[in-house]
Design a protein around this motif. Sequence first.
Motif, short mmCIF file in Angstrom:
data_model
loop_
_atom_site.label_atom_id
_atom_site.label_comp_id
_atom_site.label_asym_id
_atom_site.label_seq_id
_atom_site.Cartn_x
_atom_site.Cartn_y
_atom_site.Cartn_z
N LEU A 209 0.83 -1.19 0.00
CA LEU A 209 0.00 0.00 0.00
C LEU A 209 0.87 1.24 0.00
CD1 LEU A 209 -2.72 -1.14 2.54
CD2 LEU A 209 -3.03 -0.80 0.10
N ARG B 139 0.64 4.00 -3.10
CA ARG B 139 -0.19 5.16 -2.79
C ARG B 139 0.25 6.40 -3.55
NH1 ARG B 139 0.55 5.14 2.30
NH2 ARG B 139 -1.14 3.67 2.73
N ASP C 9 -9.16 3.29 -1.77
CA ASP C 9 -8.00 3.01 -0.91
C ASP C 9 -8.28 3.53 0.50
OD1 ASP C 9 -5.62 2.63 0.36
OD2 ASP C 9 -4.43 3.93 -0.96
#
Length: 208
Positions: A46, A50, A104
Amino acid sequence: MNKKGWVRFAMGGLCALVFATGCSSENTGSRYSHTDAHTDGGTERLGNTRQTALQEKDNQPQEDIEQILADYRSDREKGESKTPDGYVLALEPNEENYGFGVGDTSYTSRFDTKEVSEAFKAAEKYMEDTFQTEPPLYTCADPRMTAIYNDTDKGVANGYAADNIFLCEYSENGEWQYIILVREGKGEKWTVLFRGNTYKQQSSEEED
């Protein structure tokens, strides 16, 4: 929210860990939903993706993001199911199917289950006290809002560290609104700082 409703949410957090889903609880018309960031590939992946998602989002036409968000939220709603004992299980869609950072909700990994529960309770109380309404509340899926966590200019939340900011979203007559909650530090109470559709502060010229 009464104590029984809080217990349901806390148990819902365990569902996220066990079944790799987001879980929500419903009590007198209220719904909370959150995704555990460790259930989808881990925090390292992640963290690596991102920034790329944010860069893509900056180059994406706004109408395209709105359509992707609509698709995500529709799929999120389809993934909800009620159990006989009053639980609402919400299977969060795989964010990788949408792109541009939509869906997300890894920002929730900054907080433990209790902190998330307390943030949603504070948001719910704000809506009840201010607007006499109890809309379903969800973790924020809009990358233009979750960008606040990495943005040096946090707009209305300037002065607060990322770990002391929490976002949630709800639909108001078909228009999605966002609630920004803040706290003075870990273990402190969450309070609603802002409700609207952007965290960026507008200049006086723009407001006019």
